[in-house]
Design a protein around this motif. Structure first.
Motif, PDB file in Angstrom:
ATOM      1  N   THR A  91       0.438  21.162   2.695  1.00 58.82           N
ATOM      2  CA  THR A  91       0.934  19.845   3.104  1.00 58.82           C
ATOM      3  C   THR A  91      -0.192  18.818   3.063  1.00 58.82           C
ATOM      4  O   THR A  91      -1.378  19.168   3.052  1.00 58.82           O
ATOM      5  N   VAL A  92       0.206  17.575   3.069  1.00 54.38           N
ATOM      6  CA  VAL A  92      -0.759  16.475   3.113  1.00 54.38           C
ATOM      7  C   VAL A  92      -1.658  16.629   4.332  1.00 54.38           C
ATOM      8  O   VAL A  92      -2.873  16.459   4.249  1.00 54.38           O
ATOM      9  N   GLU A  93      -1.076  16.979   5.464  1.00 54.10           N
ATOM     10  CA  GLU A  93      -1.861  17.113   6.700  1.00 54.10           C
ATOM     11  C   GLU A  93      -2.962  18.162   6.565  1.00 54.10           C
ATOM     12  O   GLU A  93      -4.064  17.987   7.081  1.00 54.10           O
ATOM     13  N   GLN A  94      -2.689  19.237   5.857  1.00 55.50           N
ATOM     14  CA  GLN A  94      -3.684  20.298   5.665  1.00 55.50           C
ATOM     15  C   GLN A  94      -4.828  19.848   4.763  1.00 55.50           C
ATOM     16  O   GLN A  94      -5.938  20.349   4.888  1.00 55.50           O
ATOM     17  N   LEU A  95      -4.561  18.930   3.865  1.00 55.85           N
ATOM     18  CA  LEU A  95      -5.537  18.560   2.846  1.00 55.85           C
ATOM     19  C   LEU A  95      -6.204  17.205   3.065  1.00 55.85           C
ATOM     20  O   LEU A  95      -7.232  16.925   2.468  1.00 55.85           O
ATOM     21  N   MET A  96      -5.618  16.387   3.898  1.00 53.15           N
ATOM     22  CA  MET A  96      -6.145  15.024   4.067  1.00 53.15           C
ATOM     23  C   MET A  96      -7.520  15.024   4.728  1.00 53.15           C
ATOM     24  O   MET A  96      -7.894  15.960   5.428  1.00 53.15           O
ATOM     25  N   ASN A  97      -8.235  13.955   4.468  1.00 54.08           N
ATOM     26  CA  ASN A  97      -9.507  13.723   5.138  1.00 54.08           C
ATOM     27  C   ASN A  97      -9.197  12.891   6.388  1.00 54.08           C
ATOM     28  O   ASN A  97      -8.709  11.763   6.269  1.00 54.08           O
ATOM     29  N   PRO A 118      -3.537   6.180   2.001  1.00 51.81           N
ATOM     30  CA  PRO A 118      -3.658   6.461   3.429  1.00 51.81           C
ATOM     31  C   PRO A 118      -2.518   7.376   3.876  1.00 51.81           C
ATOM     32  O   PRO A 118      -1.423   7.345   3.300  1.00 51.81           O
ATOM     33  N   VAL A 119      -2.788   8.183   4.882  1.00 53.70           N
ATOM     34  CA  VAL A 119      -1.775   9.057   5.474  1.00 53.70           C
ATOM     35  C   VAL A 119      -1.418   8.479   6.838  1.00 53.70           C
ATOM     36  O   VAL A 119      -2.308   8.217   7.655  1.00 53.70           O
ATOM     37  N   VAL A 120      -0.108   8.260   7.068  1.00 49.15           N
ATOM     38  CA  VAL A 120       0.347   7.669   8.324  1.00 49.15           C
ATOM     39  C   VAL A 120       1.379   8.576   8.986  1.00 49.15           C
ATOM     40  O   VAL A 120       2.152   9.253   8.307  1.00 49.15           O
ATOM     41  N   ASP A 121       1.379   8.576  10.321  1.00 49.39           N
ATOM     42  CA  ASP A 121       2.333   9.400  11.061  1.00 49.39           C
ATOM     43  C   ASP A 121       3.671   8.663  11.193  1.00 49.39           C
ATOM     44  O   ASP A 121       3.856   7.576  10.634  1.00 49.39           O
ATOM     45  N   ASP A 122       4.600   9.248  11.963  1.00 46.44           N
ATOM     46  CA  ASP A 122       5.933   8.658  12.125  1.00 46.44           C
ATOM     47  C   ASP A 122       5.899   7.259  12.725  1.00 46.44           C
ATOM     48  O   ASP A 122       6.774   6.438  12.457  1.00 46.44           O
ATOM     49  N   ALA A 123       4.882   6.980  13.532  1.00 48.85           N
ATOM     50  CA  ALA A 123       4.754   5.663  14.165  1.00 48.85           C
ATOM     51  C   ALA A 123       4.027   4.669  13.262  1.00 48.85           C
ATOM     52  O   ALA A 123       3.818   3.520  13.634  1.00 48.85           O
ATOM     53  N   GLY A 124       3.623   5.129  12.078  1.00 51.25           N
ATOM     54  CA  GLY A 124       2.911   4.249  11.153  1.00 51.25           C
ATOM     55  C   GLY A 124       1.420   4.163  11.413  1.00 51.25           C
ATOM     56  O   GLY A 124       0.723   3.359  10.810  1.00 51.25           O
ATOM     57  N   LYS A 125       0.919   5.025  12.297  1.00 54.87           N
ATOM     58  CA  LYS A 125      -0.510   5.020  12.628  1.00 54.87           C
ATOM     59  C   LYS A 125      -1.303   5.766  11.557  1.00 54.87           C
ATOM     60  O   LYS A 125      -0.933   6.854  11.118  1.00 54.87           O
ATOM     61  N   LEU A 126      -2.426   5.186  11.153  1.00 56.72           N
ATOM     62  CA  LEU A 126      -3.304   5.793  10.159  1.00 56.72           C
ATOM     63  C   LEU A 126      -3.967   7.040  10.743  1.00 56.72           C
ATOM     64  O   LEU A 126      -4.599   6.978  11.797  1.00 56.72           O
ATOM     65  N   ILE A 127      -3.809   8.178  10.035  1.00 55.08           N
ATOM     66  CA  ILE A 127      -4.401   9.422  10.538  1.00 55.08           C
ATOM     67  C   ILE A 127      -5.299  10.110   9.507  1.00 55.08           C
ATOM     68  O   ILE A 127      -5.925  11.116   9.809  1.00 55.08           O
ATOM     69  N   GLY A 128      -5.366   9.577   8.285  1.00 58.02           N
ATOM     70  CA  GLY A 128      -6.204  10.198   7.268  1.00 58.02           C
ATOM     71  C   GLY A 128      -6.019   9.550   5.914  1.00 58.02           C
ATOM     72  O   GLY A 128      -5.303   8.556   5.788  1.00 58.02           O
ATOM     73  N   VAL A 152       0.846  -1.193   0.000  1.00 62.30           N
ATOM     74  CA  VAL A 152       0.000   0.000   0.000  1.00 62.30           C
ATOM     75  C   VAL A 152       0.880   1.242   0.000  1.00 62.30           C
ATOM     76  O   VAL A 152       1.766   1.376   0.845  1.00 62.30           O
ATOM     77  N   VAL A 153       0.638   2.119  -0.949  1.00 63.53           N
ATOM     78  CA  VAL A 153       1.327   3.408  -0.981  1.00 63.53           C
ATOM     79  C   VAL A 153       0.771   4.242   0.164  1.00 63.53           C
ATOM     80  O   VAL A 153      -0.448   4.355   0.314  1.00 63.53           O
ATOM     81  N   THR A 154       1.643   4.801   0.988  1.00 62.31           N
ATOM     82  CA  THR A 154       1.204   5.675   2.074  1.00 62.31           C
ATOM     83  C   THR A 154       1.900   7.029   1.942  1.00 62.31           C
ATOM     84  O   THR A 154       2.948   7.140   1.308  1.00 62.31           O
ATOM     85  N   LEU A 155       1.309   8.022   2.554  1.00 61.58           N
ATOM     86  CA  LEU A 155       1.853   9.374   2.540  1.00 61.58           C
ATOM     87  C   LEU A 155       2.094   9.839   3.968  1.00 61.58           C
ATOM     88  O   LEU A 155       1.365   9.455   4.879  1.00 61.58           O
ATOM     89  N   HIS A 156       3.088  10.697   4.157  1.00 60.81           N
ATOM     90  CA  HIS A 156       3.377  11.283   5.469  1.00 60.81           C
ATOM     91  C   HIS A 156       2.706  12.654   5.538  1.00 60.81           C
ATOM     92  O   HIS A 156       2.675  13.384   4.543  1.00 60.81           O
ATOM     93  N   PRO A 157       2.178  13.028   6.702  1.00 62.92           N
ATOM     94  CA  PRO A 157       1.458  14.306   6.818  1.00 62.92           C
ATOM     95  C   PRO A 157       2.296  15.540   6.493  1.00 62.92           C
ATOM     96  O   PRO A 157       1.758  16.560   6.056  1.00 62.92           O
ATOM     97  N   SER A 158       3.613  15.484   6.665  1.00 64.28           N
ATOM     98  CA  SER A 158       4.448  16.660   6.413  1.00 64.28           C
ATOM     99  C   SER A 158       4.847  16.810   4.947  1.00 64.28           C
ATOM    100  O   SER A 158       5.399  17.837   4.558  1.00 64.28           O
ATOM    101  N   LEU A 159       4.536  15.826   4.130  1.00 56.05           N
ATOM    102  CA  LEU A 159       4.863  15.871   2.708  1.00 56.05           C
ATOM    103  C   LEU A 159       4.118  17.015   2.033  1.00 56.05           C
ATOM    104  O   LEU A 159       2.958  17.283   2.362  1.00 56.05           O
ATOM    105  N   SER A 160       4.775  17.704   1.110  1.00 55.16           N
ATOM    106  CA  SER A 160       4.071  18.770   0.388  1.00 55.16           C
ATOM    107  C   SER A 160       3.012  18.137  -0.497  1.00 55.16           C
ATOM    108  O   SER A 160       3.138  16.980  -0.930  1.00 55.16           O
ATOM    109  N   ALA A 161       1.980  18.887  -0.781  1.00 56.67           N
ATOM    110  CA  ALA A 161       0.910  18.389  -1.630  1.00 56.67           C
ATOM    111  C   ALA A 161       1.447  18.059  -3.024  1.00 56.67           C
ATOM    112  O   ALA A 161       1.044  17.080  -3.643  1.00 56.67           O
ATOM    113  N   ARG A 162       2.384  18.843  -3.507  1.00 50.90           N
ATOM    114  CA  ARG A 162       2.977  18.567  -4.822  1.00 50.90           C
ATOM    115  C   ARG A 162       3.724  17.231  -4.806  1.00 50.90           C
ATOM    116  O   ARG A 162       3.602  16.433  -5.724  1.00 50.90           O
TER     117      ARG A 162
END
Length: 153
Positions: free
Chosen positions: A98-104, A39-49, A14-24
């Motif tokens: 950032t991904v964090e700003q835009l994620m659901n 899916p967006v995962v934090d540093d611990a690998g926890k699903l957050i969006g 599964v492709v995952t994204l980090h919340p601090s990644l730029s949207a581009r």
């Protein structure tokens, strides 16, 4: 169908994204991987969006973005080259977001032990085409409607 589990059906790569990644950068990752969302995962690998190409397009071409309306991750069945191409020509808004700003932040998940029937019912009731499989809050797989169709051989 009830004896087959989510674990048996899920895609584990599964492709995952980090919340601090730029949207581009998120857009580039999704297009390169040929997936419509991740899916967006934090540093611990926890699903957050979750974040989709359609969410990124909405950000790039609209003044206001409402993550609660960003449900296309679950609705899109396959990669959409159209959304990817639109974003490529988008304004610099993606570079400053950032991904964090835009994620659901509202995620729909199942357990690896849930039955295929339970997964199918959830997807039908929620009118979604994919669901994230988590174990203790961590992404372990993804099931799409196409994965469920493999049961009809």
């Amino acid at each position: 169908m009830s004896t087959i589990s989510a674990r048996d059906l899920m895609t584990v790569k599964v492709v995952t994204l980090h919340p601090s990644l730029s949207a581009r950068d998120a857009w580039e990752s999704l297009v390169e991987s040929r997936v419509s969302g991740a899916p967006v995962v934090d540093d611990a690998g926890k699903l957050i969006g979750v974040l989709s190409l359609n969410d990124l397009a909405r950000c790039a071409f609209t003044q206001e973005f409402n993550p609660s309306k960003a449900s296309s991750f679950y609705e899109a069945l396959t990669y959409d080259e159209g959304a990817g191409a639109l974003i490529e020509e988008s304004p610099d808004k993606l570079s400053t977001s950032t991904v964090e700003q835009l994620m659901n932040p509202y995620v729909i998940t199942v357990s690896p032990n849930d039955t295929a029937a339970q997964v199918a019912v959830l997807m039908r009731e929620r009118l979604i085409h994919r669901v994230i499989v988590t174990d203790n809050g961590k992404v372990v797989g993804l099931i799409s409607a196409l994965d469920l169709l493999t049961l009809i051989r």
